[in-house]
Enzyme design. Structure first.
Site, short mmCIF file in Angstrom:
data_model
loop_
_atom_site.label_atom_id
_atom_site.label_comp_id
_atom_site.label_asym_id
_atom_site.label_seq_id
_atom_site.Cartn_x
_atom_site.Cartn_y
_atom_site.Cartn_z
N LYS A 48 37.72 -23.11 -0.20
CA LYS A 48 37.18 -23.08 -1.57
C LYS A 48 38.30 -22.77 -2.56
CE LYS A 48 32.57 -21.91 0.03
NZ LYS A 48 31.60 -20.85 0.37
N GLN B 194 30.56 -14.49 0.39
CA GLN B 194 30.51 -15.27 1.62
C GLN B 194 29.50 -14.64 2.60
OE1 GLN B 194 32.16 -18.25 2.13
NE2 GLN B 194 30.97 -18.35 4.02
N ASP C 73 26.59 -19.86 -6.69
CA ASP C 73 26.04 -20.30 -5.40
C ASP C 73 24.55 -20.64 -5.54
OD1 ASP C 73 27.74 -20.75 -3.30
OD2 ASP C 73 27.75 -18.67 -2.59
#
Ligand code: NAP
Length: 293
Positions: free
Chosen positions: A52, A96, A119
């Site tokens: 990312k 994460q 997200d």
């Protein structure tokens, strides 16, 4: 049969983002900034975060990683997120997952400022998406929609069957395909492990989105001639034929279904490459304050 090439589409999106970021910088503003929180040293999670960060760099988005030890307390993690929430130089934050078992994933997700929730997992983001307000849509459903849109696939009035009802794929994509817009306006059926007569339902689908988590579950008999088939599944299967010792496959029997489908996404090279591109899109939206002006 037409192949929907996720690699090519995601590359197009990255180019567009790169141009937009360059314009932001040219206008004298700072580049968009994505913060990633990583807990522990799980190699797969580290790889995802590194990928990312690399993708951000390539399009001119700044990124920073907040690494925390495996034994970080929930309170310390929430404090770190609060710090990022209040940092005006950070536009988006991702945590994460999965987190270590002593930490409540949902408590952490809910502590993210919804305006920075790139997200799209915060209940506020999911709620806004569900009632049709501008919202951060999570990476996989957004990637699927982008593939449909950029392949000019008609969705209005079509029968769309979604196999799977997970919070990260099946449920959001089913809501989006049924909303009043494009892609959308489809008549959506959501199937899950308790669904009866699955084959009868899937073989009526004009658009079949498969996120079931079972290698090659969908075969040619389950698919209508000319259907659009989006395969979200991804599985590493041991293989002696491959140098790496494994091959990747989806939830769909590609060779069989590909012969009947009008459009199909391959695995690898389909939905997978779209997810990071979607995260970059959301980070750009955050920097431009598109969702929360
Ligand atoms: P998940 O959370 O395991 O959900 C699977 C869904 O399929 C559940 O709703 C389950 O029903 C349903 N299901 C399982 N067996 C079934 C059966 N025999 N008949 C009908 N429905 C059945 O999976 P997920 O997280 O959505 O992921 C699905 C797949 O996509 C996995 O292979 C995953 O690795 C992959 N994935 C790929 C990407 C990407 O970027 N390409 C991103 C996310 C996920 P119940 O609800 O009744 O249990």
């Amino acid at each position: 049969m037409k192949l929907i090439d996720g690699k090519e589409i995601s590359q197009q999106i990255r180019e567009e983002i790169k141009e937009e970021v360059a314009k932001i910088i040219d206008s004298g503003e700072r580049p968009p900034h994505l913060a990633a929180v990583l807990v522990g040293e799980d190699p797969a999670s580290e790889t995802y975060i590194n990928n990312k960060a690399k993708a951000c760099k390539k399009v001119g988005i700044e990124s920073s990683t907040y690494k925390m030890k495996d034994d970080v307390t929930e309170e310390e993690l929430l404090e770190a997120i609060n710090f990022i929430n209040n940092d005006k130089d950070i536009d988006g934050v991702i945590v994460q997952l999965p987190l270590p078992s002593h930490i409540d994933d949902y408590k952490v997700i809910q502590s993210i400022d919804p305006a920075k929730d790139v997200d799209g997992f915060h209940p506020v983001s999911v709620g806004r998406m569900s009632i049709g307000l501008p919202a951060y849509v999570s990476a996989t459903p957004m990637g699927i929609l982008q593939m449909i849109e950029r392949s000019n696939i008609e969705t209005l009035g079509k029968n769309c069957v979604v196999l799977g009802r997970s919070n990260i794929v099946g449920r959001p994509v089913s809501i989006l395909m049924g909303r009043n817009g494009y892609p959308g306006n489809a008549t959506v059926t959501v199937c899950h492990s308790k669904t009866k007569n699955l084959k009868q339902i899937t073989s009526n689908a004009d658009i079949l989105i498969v996120a079931i988590g079972k290698p090659e579950f969908v075969d040619g008999d389950m698919v209508k001639e000319g259907a659009v088939v989006i395969d979200v599944g991804i599985h590493r299967i041991p293989s002696k034929e491959k140098k790496s010792g494994f091959k990747l496959m989806g939830d769909v029997k590609f060779d069989e279904v590909g012969k009947k489908a009008g459009y199909i996404t391959p695995v690898p090279g389909g939905v997978g490459p779209m997810t990071i591109a979607s995260l970059l899109m959301n980070t750009l939206k955050a920097a431009k304050k598109e969702i929360y002006p």
